[in-house]
Design an enzyme around this catalytic site. Structure first.
Site, short mmCIF file in Angstrom:
data_model
loop_
_atom_site.label_atom_id
_atom_site.label_comp_id
_atom_site.label_asym_id
_atom_site.label_seq_id
_atom_site.Cartn_x
_atom_site.Cartn_y
_atom_site.Cartn_z
N TYR A 91 0.84 -1.20 0.00
CA TYR A 91 0.00 0.00 0.00
C TYR A 91 0.88 1.25 0.00
O TYR A 91 0.64 2.19 -0.77
CB TYR A 91 -0.92 -0.02 1.22
N GLU A 143 -11.36 6.61 4.66
CA GLU A 143 -10.75 7.41 5.73
C GLU A 143 -11.77 7.69 6.82
O GLU A 143 -11.44 7.72 8.01
CB GLU A 143 -10.19 8.72 5.17
N TRP A 164 -5.78 1.92 10.61
CA TRP A 164 -5.97 1.85 9.17
C TRP A 164 -5.87 0.43 8.65
O TRP A 164 -6.52 0.07 7.67
CB TRP A 164 -4.95 2.75 8.48
#
Length: 208
Positions: free
Chosen positions: A27, A49, A57
């Site tokens: 990522y 988000e 995350w």
């Protein structure tokens, strides 16, 4: 001998957070900080988000494919038509983060995206118009110098809320800016620092 999970696949320097889980490396290397261009991609990033709020995350990243499936590829027109039955369906889907407020916010945000389009505003251009001047945003030397929010992300948060968006606080907006290349917060010793062309810059109200 077993290779530690936090060891990157090569010896290039990386942002420290990218070494905390194997899922982060790809990522970080391939996506984080790279510009996005179409509305669905912007809407996806904004949504994810928002779902991260209060969570790590990595939780959202590992559920990303499921999020894409249940939210129809993050097509705002489709998601905007979701009703109570769709919300109930999503609340029963263990593959995603089952938070009613965040699910309902996603539907509301899809409708806000369509309202913007009806008013002649492009979501991506609007978000990009709040990007800071790169010359006024020095590269962080270490992770400790990376801010959690900025004047620009606070202004963007206020602007989005005025347009009916939810779960778009200053920290969420700054994370969105980082993820989409509106700011380059790869630390100085990261191989990706400065390696990606500058993201889009809009001409909306945030550009003044």
């Amino acid at each position: 001998m077993t290779t530690p999970a936090t060891t990157p696949p090569d010896d290039r320097g990386r942002c420290d957070w990218a070494l905390s889980a194997p899922d982060y490396v790809a990522y970080h290397d391939d996506e984080w900080g790279r510009p996005v261009h179409d509305t669905a991609a912007w809407f996806e990033r904004l949504t994810l988000e928002g779902f991260q709020s209060g969570l790590s995350w990595i939780v959202v990243l590992r559920k990303r494919l499921a999020f894409r499936e249940v939210f129809a590829g993050f097509d705002p027109e489709t998601v905007a038509r979701f009703g109570d039955d769709d919300v109930a369906r999503l609340l029963g889907d263990a593959r995603i983060v089952r938070n009613r407020q965040k699910i309902e916010a996603t539907v509301a945000n899809a409708r806000a995206v369509l309202d913007m389009a009806d008013a002649g505003d492009d979501l991506g251009a609007f978000l990009a118009s709040y990007a800071p001047d790169p010359a006024a945003h020095p590269r962080p030397a270490t992770l400790s110098e990376v801010p959690g929010s900025t004047r620009e992300s606070t202004a963007l948060s206020k602007a989005l809320k005025k347009r009916g968006f939810r779960f778009v606080g200053p920290t969420t907006c700054y994370a969105l800016m980082q993820a989409t290349g509106l700011v380059d917060d790869h630390v100085a010793y990261c191989w990706r620092a400065g390696a990606v062309p500058e993201g889009p810059r809009g001409t909306g109200p945030g550009s003044s």
